[in-house]
Design an enzyme around this catalytic site. Structure first.
Site, mmCIF file in Angstrom:
data_model
loop_
_atom_site.group_PDB
_atom_site.id
_atom_site.type_symbol
_atom_site.label_atom_id
_atom_site.label_comp_id
_atom_site.label_asym_id
_atom_site.label_seq_id
_atom_site.Cartn_x
_atom_site.Cartn_y
_atom_site.Cartn_z
ATOM 1 C CG ASP A 45 31.503 27.484 27.503
ATOM 2 O OD1 ASP A 45 31.620 26.286 29.019
ATOM 3 O OD2 ASP A 45 32.203 26.985 27.223
ATOM 4 C CG ASP A 55 39.580 24.817 33.093
ATOM 5 O OD1 ASP A 55 38.766 23.437 32.353
ATOM 6 O OD2 ASP A 55 39.490 25.989 32.937
#
Length: 259
Positions: free
Chosen positions: A130, A11
Site C-alpha cells: 500500500d 475487500d
C-alpha cells in the site's frame, strides 16, 4: 507473450464485501461468497480476498469465509489481511487458497517472507504494498512511501527499495496498490506501477483506480504490469469481465477468454 490476468478484488469486513475510496468511507456491497462465484463464472483469471481490518484490529483472518469462497471457485485465489506468521499462512492455504498476501506483518518482520517462501514456495507468497505519493526525501528518494495497517500508518520507507528487498527475500509476486488512486475510478498510478515493474523480475499486479477498460490497457502496456486488479468497475456493474477482456483483446493485449 503470457496472457495478462484480470483479477477482481474482494475487500471484506465483518464477513461482507465492502468498497471505499482512498481506504475510507467503506460501504457494504454484498456477500463475498456469492460475488466470488459470480466472478469465477464470468471469466476472472484469479481472485483476491482481503480481510481489510484484521491487521488494524489485531485479530485473526475470517478463515471460515476463506473456506467458503475457495469452495465456490476453481481459479487461483489469494488471501491477505491478518496473516502474521507461518501458522496463519498454513491455515489459509489449507482452507483452499493458492496464495497468501502479506503486507503489514511482512514490513514489521521481513523474515516472514523468507520463511513463507522456504516452507510453501515463492509462488505462494504475494507481497501486498500500500503506497502513497509523498515529497522525495533522503529516506524516500522515489517519492513513494510504504503505508501499513490498511493505510493508517506511514512507515517512512521507500516503496521502490521495499519491492526489491521483498523480491530478494523470496516474494513470488507483488500486488501494488496506490492509496491515492484507490476507488477513484480515475485510472491506475502509472508512474508508480512502471517504476516497480521495471525494478523487479517477479510479476506485478497493479491495483487502485480502475474505472474503464482503457485504464487496464494503459497499466498493462505503459505501466508494464503483469495483471490488473479491479473492483468498483465490476462491483457496481459498470462493466463485465467479458467486456473488459474483449476490449483488451481488440487492443492486441493477450488475455485468456472464457469462450
Amino acid at each position: 507473450m503470457l496472457s495478462k490476468r484480470i483479477i477482481p478484488c474482494l475487500d471484506v469486513r465483518d464477513g461482507r464485501t465492502t468498497k471505499g475510496i482512498k481506504f475510507k468511507n467503506n460501504v457494504d456491497i454484498g456477500d463475498p461468497v456469492a460475488m466470488a462465484r459470480h466472478y469465477y463464472e464470468a471469466g476472472a483469471d484469479e481472485l483476491v480476498f482481503y480481510d481489510i481490518t484484521a491487521s488494524s484490529d489485531r485479530r485473526d483472518i475470517m478463515i471460515e469465509v476463506v473456506r467458503q469462497v475457495a469452495a465456490a471457485i476453481l481459479i487461483p485465489f489469494s488471501v491477505g489481511g491478518g496473516i502474521r506468521n507461518l501458522q496463519d499462512m498454513r491455515a489459509v492455504l489449507l482452507a483452499g487458497a493458492e496464495k497468501v498476501s502479506v503486507n503489514t506483518a511482512a514490513m514489521l518482520e521481513p523474515n516472514l517472507i523468507a520463511a513463507g517462501a522456504r516452507d510453501f514456495g515463492s509462488q505462494c507468497i504475494v507481497l501486498g504494498m500500500d503506497v502513497k505519493k509523498v515529497a522525495s526525501s533522503e529516506a524516500i528518494p522515489s517519492g513513494y512511501e510504504m503505508v501499513i495497517h490498511g493505510g493508517r500508518t506511514p512507515m517512512g520507507i521507500d516503496a521502490l527499495w521495499w519491492a526489491q528487498e521483498a523480491e530478494r527475500l523470496g516474494a513470488g509476486e507483488i500486488c501494488l496498490n496506490s492509496i491515492d488512486a484507490d476507488g477513484t475510478q480515475a485510472g491506475y498510478e502509472l508512474t508508480l506501477t512502471r517504476m516497480i515493474s521495471a525494478a523487479v523480475s517477479i510479476p506485478v499486479i497493479a491495483s487502485g483506480g480502475a474505472g474503464t477498460p482503457e485504464h487496464l490497457a494503459e497499466v498493462l502496456t505503459t505501466g508494464r504490469a503483469d495483471a490488473a486488479l479491479i473492483a468498483s468497475m465490476v462491483h457496481y456493474g459498470t462493466y463485465s469481465i467479458q467486456e473488459i477482456k474483449d476490449y483488451l483483446q481488440q487492443r492486441g493485449i493477450p488475455v485468456r477468454l472464457l469462450w
